[in-house]
Enzyme design. Structure first.
Site, mmCIF file in Angstrom:
data_model
loop_
_atom_site.group_PDB
_atom_site.id
_atom_site.type_symbol
_atom_site.label_atom_id
_atom_site.label_comp_id
_atom_site.label_asym_id
_atom_site.label_seq_id
_atom_site.Cartn_x
_atom_site.Cartn_y
_atom_site.Cartn_z
ATOM 1 N N SER A 1 0.825 -1.188 0.000
ATOM 2 C CA SER A 1 0.000 0.000 0.000
ATOM 3 C C SER A 1 0.874 1.258 0.000
ATOM 4 C CB SER A 1 -0.975 -0.021 1.183
ATOM 5 O OG SER A 1 -2.056 0.856 0.916
ATOM 6 N N LYS B 1 -20.893 18.000 6.313
ATOM 7 C CA LYS B 1 -19.685 18.396 7.025
ATOM 8 C C LYS B 1 -19.301 17.403 8.114
ATOM 9 C CE LYS B 1 -16.291 21.074 8.225
ATOM 10 N NZ LYS B 1 -15.091 21.155 7.379
#
Length: 309
Positions: free
Chosen positions: A131, A183
């Site tokens: 990764s 948000k």
């Protein structure tokens, strides 16, 4: 002769809990021993980056990327130093990392890419280079790995815990005031809406596409070929067959290849190692085990945590 009203003096902790006392003494002795070794090693010139040496026109840089990638500052600064030092003819990037934060992994990738545009870079994989660890190394001109090295895992993940029911049982809750309905998507104190999930998935997919595009360009592969792996990890022996790795071999093999690419004629050129690991005074005194324990007890994560791991 003492009166019968007098009581025996209270026993100390050592007498009341002999087993705990003995365990505590042994634990403290172990911490001090490990701390002393860490302090002495930090005072040595193990990292040649900080050691005095006579000028040498043929040097090899060795950059170590170890453990979880949480910060990129020291690695990026060291790679910049190697890039700008004319005496350093090439760089060996030794990777033993399963990834970490997406941002720091991407910053190291960009620093390695910039370095590789100026001088040869050869990567050498240890037990794992997956990764974010693979992301950082993929711009290298040649990638060496052992057959059993774990690599690949090209993708992004983020986990969002939900503690709403637990907080309600404990009798407290949180109110969130935002300037937009997305948000606070991913807040652990409320259930995710379908819109939240779609928004977060889109964000993670965008980052995956950036990751895949960078790897594809660096390794001359198609994005479709990388996406078909579905983010899975694999042995380097399998990675070799699809082009994620170039050659089988260890660190010594990678160094010999680098010397040839860099045109270094010396059999044993000076190695400039780094970056120097940053240790706190607590870690120097008590050792890494104690520092890791305290960090684990005090650290807290908040916000969106996007991981290339």
């Amino acid at each position: 002769m003492p009166s019968s009203n007098e009581t025996n003096p209270p026993k100390g902790f050592r007498q009341r809990h002999p087993v705990l006392f003995t365990f505590g003494v042994l634990l403290m002795a172990m911490a001090l021993s490990v701390g002393a070794m860490a302090f002495l090693s930090s005072a040595s010139f193990e990292d040649e980056e900080f050691a005095f040496a006579w000028p040498d026109s043929e040097q090899i840089g060795v950059a170590y990327l170890d453990g979880t990638i949480e910060s990129s500052a020291r690695m990026v600064a060291f790679l910049r130093k190697l890039r700008e030092d004319g005496a350093v003819k090439g760089v060996l990037l030794r990777v033993n990392s399963g990834g970490g934060g997406f941002g720091p992994s991407q910053e190291i990738f960009r620093a390695v890419k910039k370095l590789a545009e100026k001088k040869p870079v050869v990567a050498s994989f240890g037990s794992v280079a997956a990764s974010g660890g693979y992301y950082a190394a993929c711009p290298a001109k040649v990638i060496y790995a052992l057959p059993g090295s774990i690599t690949g895992s090209i993708g992004v993940r983020s986990m969002f815990p939900n503690v709403r029911e637990a907080s309600e049982r404990l009798g407290f809750s949180f109110n969130s005031f935002t300037t937009g309905k997305l948000k606070d998507a991913g807040s652990p104190f409320r259930e995710m809406t379908g819109e939240d999930k779609a928004y977060l998935q889109e964000l993670i997919t965008d980052l995956r596409d950036i990751f895949v595009a960078d790897v594809a360009q660096s390794r001359n592969l198609s994005p479709d070929a990388i996406n078909s792996l579905q983010g899975k990890a694999m042995t380097a022996a399998n990675a070799l067959t699809i082009g994620l790795v170039d050659k089988m071999g260890g660190q010594e093999d990678a160094l010999e290849e680098l010397k040839k690419l860099a045109g270094v004629s010396k059999k044993h050129p000076r190695l400039v190692r780094g970056p120097k690991k940053e240790t706190s005074r607590f870690e120097e005194f008590f050792g890494r085990m104690g520092a890791a324990f305290v960090h684990g007890m005090t650290a807290s994560e908040s916000g969106l945590d996007l991981r290339a791991e």
